[in-house]
Design an enzyme around this catalytic site. Structure first.
Site, PDB file in Angstrom:
ATOM      1  N   VAL A 176      -7.879  -1.047   5.090  1.00 13.58           N
ATOM      2  CA  VAL A 176      -6.922  -0.759   3.956  1.00 13.58           C
ATOM      3  C   VAL A 176      -6.956   0.701   3.852  1.00 13.58           C
ATOM      4  CG1 VAL A 176      -6.176  -0.959   1.690  1.00 13.58           C
ATOM      5  CG2 VAL A 176      -7.028  -2.920   2.935  1.00 13.58           C
ATOM      6  N   GLY A 177      -8.085   1.496   4.072  1.00 13.38           N
ATOM      7  CA  GLY A 177      -8.108   2.844   3.758  1.00 13.38           C
ATOM      8  C   GLY A 177      -7.342   3.578   5.354  1.00 13.38           C
TER       9      GLY A 177
ATOM     10  N   GLU B 222     -12.948   6.679   0.163  1.00 17.87           N
ATOM     11  CA  GLU B 222     -14.396   6.122   0.318  1.00 17.87           C
ATOM     12  C   GLU B 222     -14.464   4.851   0.532  1.00 17.87           C
ATOM     13  OE1 GLU B 222     -17.309   4.395  -0.072  1.00 17.87           O
ATOM     14  OE2 GLU B 222     -17.162   4.356  -2.312  1.00 17.87           O
TER      15      GLU B 222
ATOM     16  N   LYS C  85      -4.268   1.469 -10.082  1.00 18.06           N
ATOM     17  CA  LYS C  85      -4.159   0.288  -9.776  1.00 18.06           C
ATOM     18  C   LYS C  85      -5.568  -0.429  -9.934  1.00 18.06           C
ATOM     19  CE  LYS C  85      -4.030  -3.804  -7.136  1.00 18.06           C
ATOM     20  NZ  LYS C  85      -5.168  -4.533  -7.032  1.00 18.06           N
TER      21      LYS C  85
ATOM     22  N   GLU D 127     -18.894  -4.977   8.102  1.00 22.95           N
ATOM     23  CA  GLU D 127     -19.420  -4.988   6.719  1.00 22.95           C
ATOM     24  C   GLU D 127     -19.411  -6.463   6.230  1.00 22.95           C
ATOM     25  OE1 GLU D 127     -19.066  -2.052   2.989  1.00 22.95           O
ATOM     26  OE2 GLU D 127     -17.209  -2.955   3.618  1.00 22.95           O
TER      27      GLU D 127
ATOM     28  N   CYS E 104     -20.881  -0.759  -1.189  1.00 17.25           N
ATOM     29  CA  CYS E 104     -20.635  -0.050   0.008  1.00 17.25           C
ATOM     30  C   CYS E 104     -21.847   0.659   0.304  1.00 17.25           C
ATOM     31  CB  CYS E 104     -19.296   1.123  -0.363  1.00 17.25           C
ATOM     32  SG  CYS E 104     -19.604   2.087  -1.335  1.00 17.25           S
TER      33      CYS E 104
ATOM     34  N   SER F 248     -11.987  -1.302   1.365  1.00 15.50           N
ATOM     35  CA  SER F 248     -12.084  -1.519   2.921  1.00 15.50           C
ATOM     36  C   SER F 248     -11.805  -0.389   3.902  1.00 15.50           C
ATOM     37  CB  SER F 248     -11.787  -2.787   3.325  1.00 15.50           C
ATOM     38  OG  SER F 248     -10.323  -3.012   3.183  1.00 15.50           O
ATOM     39  N   THR F 249     -12.410  -0.472   5.133  1.00 11.07           N
ATOM     40  CA  THR F 249     -11.834   0.514   5.987  1.00 11.07           C
ATOM     41  C   THR F 249     -10.515   0.360   6.451  1.00 11.07           C
ATOM     42  OG1 THR F 249     -14.035   0.915   6.816  1.00 11.07           O
ATOM     43  CG2 THR F 249     -12.424   1.462   8.394  1.00 11.07           C
TER      44      THR F 249
END
Length: 487
Positions: free
Chosen positions: A234-235, A252, A178, A384, A286, A231-232
């Protein structure tokens, strides 16, 4: 009435371009001018399911190719990427709003990734093991997962793609990638290069679109591995959803990286690397330095020189510029809001904010921004920002610096500037980050170096480096008894 034909970026499935089901599109805007640049396929779960089916059909043939044979294809991709490097860089510079030299550097890094993992085809070996049973022999081998889902961001588009597709391919997987809707073209360009390099159709598939397309990959039960950079938040969602079906996940994620300047540092070099770490790529890394910690004895000198450096940096997309715009209007608004919140919370904005240059007024330009007088737990120091914004804080000594550096929920990268090897090693071993750099920037990983972080910066996997092979392959142990053991 004038009809304007807008370029459309399709999906790439089974070795050719395909329009999205339902003929749905989203606009991509030029970050330099704010004008519509192209329209991007707005892929649905039907498009993703189709791409997964194609990749499933291609998997048996590709995984049966020897690792050395796969490496030859990757070497050919690297050669063709070198020939197309100017076109790749121009596409990246246009869509991401980068000075061309920055885009060229990213293309070079992606080519290095291709060459590194092509070489790993000759080293895709396991281990021989001993046994307590007489006549029993054991060894391990690496085997591919199957169809892997790769989701990449827009900040360094071709590098992000290369970090994932080349280790995935050398391990024998087929791919549904994607691409970011903010930098869609380069993914299709790489897919076309792969086809020219005789990568079989269906092995590398690109789905374009918004988060809905990424979510469809994560939710697809036929995809046993998800690798995501972003992003965290979404992770965390990916980990929860994929975890329900015990899919493998490599994450990551974000960073809030510290940059320590000791009282014995070379101040001019520290300013040089701090500015690069905070402001290059418009702060959209990042691994960007966003918290600078400075010993009290050199604080005033360092800050004066950093502000002067920030004022000297040129913003724009021409060859003589140091940084371009941020990627889209949403990010632009979020960054300005974060700066305003810091100001309202007592922060001293020494330089930066929105540009006052009328020639750049229509683009998403944020000037290099330096803020002081913020507490370590202030929002600007804990969230962030992903833009050219940095805070500067005083510290008394190494112990206070370590406490402040480790107070973050993130743990991706860190840097320390000092003339003392003892100080550098003491700090590097105690900083809770996946990467620590001494007397340089907070970024700079190379193809053979593992990259990843602690805490909210990732889930413990490392890409690239040979450690990426552990992400993209399953380890199988095979044991057998010799005939003598039965006698």
């Amino acid at each position: 009435m004038t009809i304007i034909n807008i370029l459309k970026i399709n999906n790439w499935i089974n070795g050719r371009e395909e329009s999205p089901v339902g003929d749905s599109w989203v606009n991509k805007y030029n970050p330099h001018s704010g004008e519509i640049l192209c329209q991007v396929a707005n892929s649905s779960s039907l498009d993703v399911s189709h791409a997964v089916s194609v990749a499933e059909l291609a998997f048996p043939t590709w995984s049966d190719v020897t690792p050395v044979g796969r490496g030859k294809v990757l070497f050919e991709m690297a050669r063709l990427m070198e020939l197309a490097s100017d076109d790749l860089a121009k596409s990246i510079a246009l869509e991401a709003g980068k000075p061309i030299q920055d885009a060229q550097g990213e293309v070079g890094a992606a080519i290095m990734q291709a060459k590194f993992f092509a070489g790993e085809g000759m080293r895709l070996y396991g281990k021989t093991l001993t046994s307590g049973v007489s006549g029993k022999y054991s060894h391990t081998v690496r085997q591919a997962h199957g169809v892997v889902g790769l989701i990449v961001p827009a900040n360094t588009p071709i590098a992000n793609i290369a970090w994932k597709i080349f280790p995935a391919l050398i391990c024998g997987n087929t791919i549904v990638l994607k691409s970011s809707e903010d930098t869609p073209s380069v993914a299709n360009m790489i897919a076309k290069i792969a086809k020219e390099a005789e990568l079989p159709d269906g092995v590398l598939n690109i789905v374009q679109g918004t988060r809905n397309a990424g979510a469809a990959i994560v939710e697809n039960k036929r995809v046993p591995l998800i690798s995501f950079t972003g992003s965290t938040a979404v992770g965390q969602w990916i980990a929860a959803v994929a975890g329900q079906r015990l899919a493998r996940v490599s994450l990551e994620l974000g960073g809030k990286n510290s940059f320590l300047v000791c009282d014995d540092a070379d101040i001019d070099k520290a300013v040089h690397w701090a500015a690069l770490s905070a402001f290059s790529n418009a702060g959209q890394r990042c691994a960007a330095a966003s918290r600078i910690l400075v010993y009290e004895d050199v604080y005033d000198e360092f800050l004066e020189k950093l502000v002067a450096k920030a004022n000297d940096l040129k913003v724009g997309i021409t060859d003589d510029c140091d940084l371009g715009p941020v990627i889209n209007h949403k990010q632009y608004v979020n960054i300005l809001s974060a700066i305003e919140t810091a100001k309202n919370s007592g922060g001293n904005i020494l330089v930066g904010g929105a540009t006052s240059d009328p020639d750049l007024a229509e683009g998403y330009y944020i000037m290099p921004t330096v803020i002081e007088n913020m507490a370590n737990d202030a929002e600007i120091n804990t969230t962030e920002i992903f833009g050219p914004v940095v805070t500067v804080q005083r510290v008394k000594d190494m112990y206070e610096a370590l406490v402040l550096a480790n107070a973050s929920e993130y743990g991706l990268t860190a840097a320390i500037h000092t003339a003392s090897v003892d100080r550098a090693m003491w700090y590097a071993q105690r900083t809770r980050t996946g990467v620590v750099n001494v007397n340089c920037g907070t970024y700079g990983s190379e193809p053979h170096m593992p990259f990843g972080g602690f805490g909210s910066s990732g889930n413990g996997t490392r890409e690239p480096g040979v450690e990426a092979l552990d992400v993209y392959s399953e380890l199988k142990n095979i044991s057998f008894l010799t005939r003598e053991s039965l006698m």
